[in-house]
Design a protein around this motif. Structure first.
Motif, mmCIF file in Angstrom:
data_model
loop_
_atom_site.group_PDB
_atom_site.id
_atom_site.type_symbol
_atom_site.label_atom_id
_atom_site.label_comp_id
_atom_site.label_asym_id
_atom_site.label_seq_id
_atom_site.Cartn_x
_atom_site.Cartn_y
_atom_site.Cartn_z
ATOM 1 N N MET A 13 0.857 -1.184 0.000
ATOM 2 C CA MET A 13 0.000 0.000 0.000
ATOM 3 C C MET A 13 0.893 1.233 0.000
ATOM 4 O O MET A 13 1.921 1.258 0.681
ATOM 5 N N PHE A 15 0.668 5.393 0.615
ATOM 6 C CA PHE A 15 -0.133 6.519 1.086
ATOM 7 C C PHE A 15 0.547 7.800 0.614
ATOM 8 O O PHE A 15 1.769 7.927 0.690
ATOM 9 N N LYS A 16 -0.258 8.746 0.150
ATOM 10 C CA LYS A 16 0.288 9.989 -0.402
ATOM 11 C C LYS A 16 -0.342 11.194 0.273
ATOM 12 O O LYS A 16 -1.511 11.167 0.650
ATOM 13 N N ASP A 17 0.450 12.235 0.372
ATOM 14 C CA ASP A 17 -0.037 13.549 0.791
ATOM 15 C C ASP A 17 0.440 14.548 -0.246
ATOM 16 O O ASP A 17 1.248 15.433 0.031
ATOM 17 N N SER A 28 -3.688 13.805 5.611
ATOM 18 C CA SER A 28 -4.647 12.706 5.480
ATOM 19 C C SER A 28 -3.977 11.378 5.127
ATOM 20 O O SER A 28 -4.365 10.331 5.636
ATOM 21 N N GLY A 29 -2.964 11.403 4.266
ATOM 22 C CA GLY A 29 -2.272 10.162 3.908
ATOM 23 C C GLY A 29 -1.545 9.566 5.097
ATOM 24 O O GLY A 29 -1.642 8.357 5.366
ATOM 25 N N ALA A 32 -4.133 8.239 7.610
ATOM 26 C CA ALA A 32 -4.728 6.977 7.159
ATOM 27 C C ALA A 32 -3.759 5.819 7.364
ATOM 28 O O ALA A 32 -4.155 4.731 7.801
ATOM 29 N N MET A 33 -2.482 6.058 7.060
ATOM 30 C CA MET A 33 -1.485 5.007 7.256
ATOM 31 C C MET A 33 -1.377 4.635 8.732
ATOM 32 O O MET A 33 -1.417 3.455 9.088
#
Length: 171
Positions: A13, A15-17, A28-29, A32-33
């Motif tokens: 997975m 996750f990006k910001d 948010s990324g 979420a992670m």
């Protein structure tokens, strides 16, 4: 470049910001992670500065990962907490974070002491002044009204008035 590096090490997975400054507290990324991590997971970043918004924040995250049984790997710096060298880096970050927190606490205490010596009043300003407390006390005694009613008349909460009357009791 970062995505290519993460894909090259087979991250499940990503996750990006995108477009959010790393200095922002809410990303948010990242959030979420962090919400989805569980013991045994490995967090992989391209570079250390992609994870934390400051050295102290990064160190706090690494301590959290260690406490939660989460491994950490930084591709560019070659840090991997499943190896002895990676564990050493973790312990250095942990020590630095503790040192930084101690310095902040020490400076805060020294600043408060200096402010007190200068005569500064610390803390929240009182909600009621002496005239309001005396007025409420007179209302209660002379008109025989409740503390709640006296508080309503002077524009304060019952709890605030009761606390002030208790602290000011001149019986």
């Amino acid at each position: 470049m970062q995505l290519d590096a993460l894909k090259a090490v087979n991250c499940d997975m990503i996750f990006k910001d995108h477009g959010v400054s790393g200095t922002k507290a809410n990303r948010s990324g990242l959030d979420a992670m962090l919400d989805g991590l569980k013991a045994g997971d490995t967090v992989v970043v391209f570079k250390l500065d992609r994870l934390g918004r400051s050295v102290l924040h990064l160190a706090d995250l690494l301590v959290r990962f260690q406490n939660d049984g989460i491994h950490f790997c930084s591709i560019s710096e070659g840090i991997n907490t499943t190896t002895p060298g990676g564990k050493l880096v973790y312990h250095l970050f942990s020590a630095f974070a503790e040192f930084q927190r101690d310095i902040i606490a020490e400076n805060t205490i020294a600043g408060l002491a200096a402010a007190k010596r200068r005569g500064s009043k610390l803390g929240r300003p009182p909600k009621l002044d002496i005239e309001e407390i005396l007025a409420a006390q007179r209302l209660i005694r002379q008109e025989q009204i409740s503390t709640s009613e006296a508080a309503r008349r002077i524009g304060a909460s019952r709890a605030t008035l009761a606390r002030n009357l208790k602290n000011f009791d001149m019986s």
